[in-house]
Design a protein around this motif. Structure first.
Motif, PDB file in Angstrom:
ATOM      1  N   SER A  51       0.822  -1.213   0.000  1.00 16.78           N
ATOM      2  CA  SER A  51       0.000   0.000   0.000  1.00 16.78           C
ATOM      3  C   SER A  51       0.852   1.257   0.000  1.00 16.78           C
ATOM      4  N   ALA A  52       1.984   1.202   0.682  1.00  9.00           N
ATOM      5  CA  ALA A  52       2.858   2.371   0.773  1.00  9.00           C
ATOM      6  C   ALA A  52       3.763   2.525  -0.442  1.00  9.00           C
ATOM      7  N   GLY A  53       3.664   1.618  -1.415  1.00  4.43           N
ATOM      8  CA  GLY A  53       4.445   1.741  -2.634  1.00  4.43           C
ATOM      9  C   GLY A  53       5.889   1.291  -2.517  1.00  4.43           C
ATOM     10  N   ILE A  54       6.234   0.605  -1.445  1.00  3.26           N
ATOM     11  CA  ILE A  54       7.600   0.115  -1.273  1.00  3.26           C
ATOM     12  C   ILE A  54       7.816  -1.152  -2.089  1.00  3.26           C
ATOM     13  N   LEU A  55       6.854  -2.070  -2.014  1.00  2.25           N
ATOM     14  CA  LEU A  55       6.953  -3.353  -2.719  1.00  2.25           C
ATOM     15  C   LEU A  55       5.934  -3.421  -3.841  1.00  2.25           C
ATOM     16  N   GLU A  56       6.352  -3.979  -4.943  1.00  2.00           N
ATOM     17  CA  GLU A  56       5.445  -4.267  -6.043  1.00  2.00           C
ATOM     18  C   GLU A  56       4.553  -5.423  -5.612  1.00  2.00           C
ATOM     19  N   PRO A  57       3.243  -5.429  -5.948  1.00  2.00           N
ATOM     20  CA  PRO A  57       2.311  -6.425  -5.419  1.00  2.00           C
ATOM     21  C   PRO A  57       2.744  -7.875  -5.592  1.00  2.00           C
ATOM     22  N   ARG A  58       3.355  -8.212  -6.712  1.00  2.00           N
ATOM     23  CA  ARG A  58       3.725  -9.613  -6.947  1.00  2.00           C
ATOM     24  C   ARG A  58       4.828 -10.102  -6.010  1.00  2.00           C
ATOM     25  N   ARG A  59       5.514  -9.162  -5.364  1.00  2.00           N
ATOM     26  CA  ARG A  59       6.584  -9.575  -4.438  1.00  2.00           C
ATOM     27  C   ARG A  59       6.028 -10.364  -3.261  1.00  2.00           C
ATOM     28  N   VAL A  60       4.818 -10.044  -2.813  1.00  2.00           N
ATOM     29  CA  VAL A  60       4.251 -10.725  -1.646  1.00  2.00           C
ATOM     30  C   VAL A  60       3.337 -11.868  -2.056  1.00  2.00           C
ATOM     31  N   ALA A  61       3.268 -12.156  -3.352  1.00  2.00           N
ATOM     32  CA  ALA A  61       2.449 -13.247  -3.870  1.00  2.00           C
ATOM     33  C   ALA A  61       3.379 -14.360  -4.358  1.00  2.00           C
ATOM     34  N   VAL A  62       3.444 -15.449  -3.622  1.00  2.00           N
ATOM     35  CA  VAL A  62       4.353 -16.550  -3.927  1.00  2.00           C
ATOM     36  C   VAL A  62       3.594 -17.620  -4.709  1.00  2.00           C
ATOM     37  N   SER A  63       4.074 -17.923  -5.904  1.00  2.00           N
ATOM     38  CA  SER A  63       3.408 -18.873  -6.785  1.00  2.00           C
ATOM     39  C   SER A  63       3.254 -20.250  -6.133  1.00  2.00           C
ATOM     40  N   LEU A  64       2.045 -20.810  -6.192  1.00  2.00           N
ATOM     41  CA  LEU A  64       1.808 -22.147  -5.638  1.00  2.00           C
ATOM     42  C   LEU A  64       2.443 -23.213  -6.524  1.00  2.00           C
ATOM     43  N   SER A  65       2.200 -23.143  -7.826  1.00  2.00           N
ATOM     44  CA  SER A  65       2.733 -24.174  -8.722  1.00  2.00           C
ATOM     45  C   SER A  65       4.253 -24.117  -8.808  1.00  2.00           C
ATOM     46  N   GLY A  66       4.831 -22.932  -8.602  1.00  2.00           N
ATOM     47  CA  GLY A  66       6.266 -22.790  -8.715  1.00  2.00           C
ATOM     48  C   GLY A  66       7.043 -23.161  -7.472  1.00  2.00           C
ATOM     49  N   THR A  67       6.357 -23.287  -6.336  1.00  2.00           N
ATOM     50  CA  THR A  67       7.068 -23.561  -5.078  1.00  2.00           C
ATOM     51  C   THR A  67       6.571 -24.810  -4.349  1.00  2.00           C
ATOM     52  N   LEU A  68       5.589 -25.494  -4.907  1.00  2.00           N
ATOM     53  CA  LEU A  68       5.051 -26.692  -4.259  1.00  2.00           C
ATOM     54  C   LEU A  68       5.137 -27.887  -5.206  1.00  2.00           C
ATOM     55  N   PRO A  69       6.303 -28.480  -5.367  1.00  2.00           N
ATOM     56  CA  PRO A  69       6.432 -29.648  -6.248  1.00  2.00           C
ATOM     57  C   PRO A  69       5.622 -30.828  -5.721  1.00  2.00           C
ATOM     58  N   GLY A  70       4.957 -31.508  -6.607  1.00  2.00           N
ATOM     59  CA  GLY A  70       4.174 -32.673  -6.203  1.00  2.00           C
ATOM     60  C   GLY A  70       2.806 -32.335  -5.664  1.00  2.00           C
ATOM     61  N   VAL A  71       2.427 -31.050  -5.677  1.00  2.00           N
ATOM     62  CA  VAL A  71       1.110 -30.620  -5.201  1.00  2.00           C
ATOM     63  C   VAL A  71       0.309 -30.093  -6.383  1.00  2.00           C
ATOM     64  N   ARG A  72      -0.929 -30.509  -6.486  1.00  2.00           N
ATOM     65  CA  ARG A  72      -1.798 -30.071  -7.577  1.00  2.00           C
ATOM     66  C   ARG A  72      -2.676 -28.909  -7.099  1.00  2.00           C
ATOM     67  N   PRO A  73      -2.393 -27.680  -7.567  1.00  2.00           N
ATOM     68  CA  PRO A  73      -3.252 -26.555  -7.173  1.00  2.00           C
ATOM     69  C   PRO A  73      -4.557 -26.566  -7.977  1.00  2.00           C
ATOM     70  N   VAL A  74      -5.656 -26.287  -7.308  1.00  2.00           N
ATOM     71  CA  VAL A  74      -6.952 -26.149  -7.964  1.00  2.00           C
ATOM     72  C   VAL A  74      -7.518 -24.783  -7.600  1.00  2.00           C
TER      73      VAL A  74
END
Length: 513
Positions: A51-74
């Motif tokens: 909100s304060a413009g320090i971090l770009e929004p995607r920085r705090v959004a961690v990809s499920l498919s990219g960081t959870l091997p063997g897990v099927r995201p739905v």
């Protein structure tokens, strides 16, 4: 022999940690499905910096498919759970429905904004639980400062430059601290209004800031806020919210166009629909995080009332630290129920807390050692980098850039007021015309102009199927009455109208702390 099916509902701190740990423990000996409305894990503690413009929004959004091997995201939001039939029913982002069958279920649906029966709050306040709300707050605050700078009416200018945050807990304190610095920078760049100074107010009925934390942390945060000019008022809250401002419990009326609601959270209303015994809205579990009478069902995070073995008769509080540890314990016990390892009760050791107050200021007590100023700031940022399951380099890069370059203060116009109602069971999704909710910045709502005031979706269907819930239990000393209902058609001054009345089916729900 077929592999057992494990379904995890929710990818917050508890659900994400459970999925990651189970992926490691089972080593492809089980089908692991993770049901979540978004395709990312949100690192909520850094949301004020978005909100304060320090971090770009995607920085705090961690990809499920990219960081959870063997897990099927739905992608989808759970609508109901049939524990007898061992199925989870859900609705996907495009309105389709689906069913997941399970042999083991981990319920980690998290929490939503806590409502209180205060007139006008549901219509005029906005919460701070997801990316859409954080992006909306940044746009709204930026717009108010810019409109104030261009106004010839001193009264209107003062109202637009007054921002009220209700709730002096972890989230409210950080929001007030970061946004006060942000608006001060914006005001200094407005040439037509020399000397214009935004005013931030932080209210809470508690006797001190950060009431649930160590008193020394509380004192440090209070001192930093007051030194920056934040009007900190303890023992005071909102009695009524109106189009023109808020009436405080001490009788003062404050003219404002901005009300940020950070009074706390309550369990997701899906929990009550399970029909299982509840404790203040959370599903009761044993020390092994199993639901009594349902050996195949586990619950963790904000959705679960987990016995605190260090304080008999009490339950662990609804914090990210506990949720993260719940997820790990739940994963070990799910694996143990499948014959992989031994189950363990949930025990925790308090490692301390960190509170980021913006700039180099922070308050921290790692391992019980109280810190303030730059040392606390270094510890706080180091802790967040270590705790994040991804995007560490990008976060560090944004911090570095913010330290050496001027911060950008612009409106993106991606999220409107009616897209982020306070009374919602899905704060992680922005509401869009046509009855569907999507992540901020996507879908038809993102393309609408930011300043026309035009009614979006005029020729589209107006019905929005989503869960609703009444407000939570009133906090101590708060006025009673019925919880205010969500009215997306109502809006704070300066924001754009909703796409008309919204009709939503009611599902029983529970309010809580």
């Amino acid at each position: 022999m077929s592999r057992p099916r494990i379904v995890i509902v929710g990818a917050g701190f508890a659900g994400y940690r459970a999925a990651r740990t189970l992926s490691r423990l089972t080593r492809h000996r089980a089908h692991i499905t993770l049901l979540n409305p978004t395709d990312y894990f949100l690192y909520l503690p850094l949301l004020p910096q978005v909100s304060a413009g320090i971090l770009e929004p995607r920085r705090v959004a961690v990809s499920l498919s990219g960081t959870l091997p063997g897990v099927r995201p739905v992608l989808g939001e759970a609508d109901g759970i049939d524990m007898d039939g061992r199925t989870v029913h859900y609705t996907d982002p495009e309105g389709g429905t689906g069913t997941l069958s399970y042999d083991r279920l981990v319920l980690a649906v998290g929490s939503v904004n806590k409502l209180l029966p205060i007139p006008g709050v549901a219509e005029h306040a906005h919460g701070f639980r997801g990316l859409p709300e954080a992006l909306y707050l940044r746009d709204h605050v930026t717009r108010q400062v810019e409109l104030a700078a261009g106004s010839d009416d001193p009264k209107s200018c003062a109202a637009r430059c007054t921002f009220v945050v209700v709730g002096a807990g972890y989230t409210g304190t950080e929001v007030a601290a970061h946004m006060q610095m942000y608006t001060d920078r914006l005001a200094r760049r407005q040439p037509r209004r020399l000397g214009m100074r935004p005013r931030w107010m932080l209210l809470d009925i508690a006797p001190r800031v950060l009431p649930e934390m160590d008193e020394r942390l509380s004192h440090t945060a209070d001192r930093v806020l007051r030194e920056r000019g934040v009007d900190v008022r303890m023992g005071t809250s909102v009695k009524e919210a109106t189009h023109d401002g808020v009436l405080l419990t001490d009788g003062e009326f404050v003219e404002t166009r901005s009300l940020v609601w950070c009074v706390g959270v309550r369990p997701d209303p899906l929990v009550e629909s399970t029909g299982q015994p509840l404790e203040r809205g959370r599903i009761l579990v044993d020390p092994y995080l199993q639901v009594p009478g349902r050996s195949e069902v586990f619950a963790c995070g904000d959705a679960a009332a987990v016995p605190d073995l260090g304080n008999p008769g009490k339950y662990t509080p609804m914090t990210a630290q506990h949720a993260w540890r719940h997820g790990k314990t739940a994963a070990h016990n799910v694996a143990a129920s499948l014959g992989l390892g031994e189950r363990r009760p949930y025990r925790h050791r308090d490692m301390g807390f960190v509170v980021d107050l913006g700039g180099v200021k922070a308050a921290a007590n790692p391992l019980g050692v109280s810190l303030s100023g730059p040392p606390a700031g270094a510890v706080t940022r180091g802790y967040h980098l270590a705790a994040m399951p991804g995007n560490r380099v990008r976060v560090a890069a944004d911090w570095l850039l913010d330290a050496v370059l001027p911060r950008q203060g612009v409106q993106l116009g991606l999220v409107r007021s009616w897209s982020v109602p306070l009374d919602t069971a899905s704060p992680e999704l922005a509401r869009v015309p046509g009855g569907r909710e999507q992540p901020a910045g996507t879908g038809p709502g993102a393309a609408l102009p930011a300043d026309t005031g035009e009614e979006p979706g005029k020729n589209q269907a107006r019905e929005e199927p989503t869960r609703t819930q009444p407000g939570g239990e009133p906090a101590k000393n708060q006025p009673g009455g019925e919880p205010a209902k969500d009215q997306p058609g109502s809006r704070p001054p300066g924001d754009h109208p909703a796409p008309g009345p919204v009709k939503r089916p009611d599902i029983p729900s529970e309010g809580d702390s």
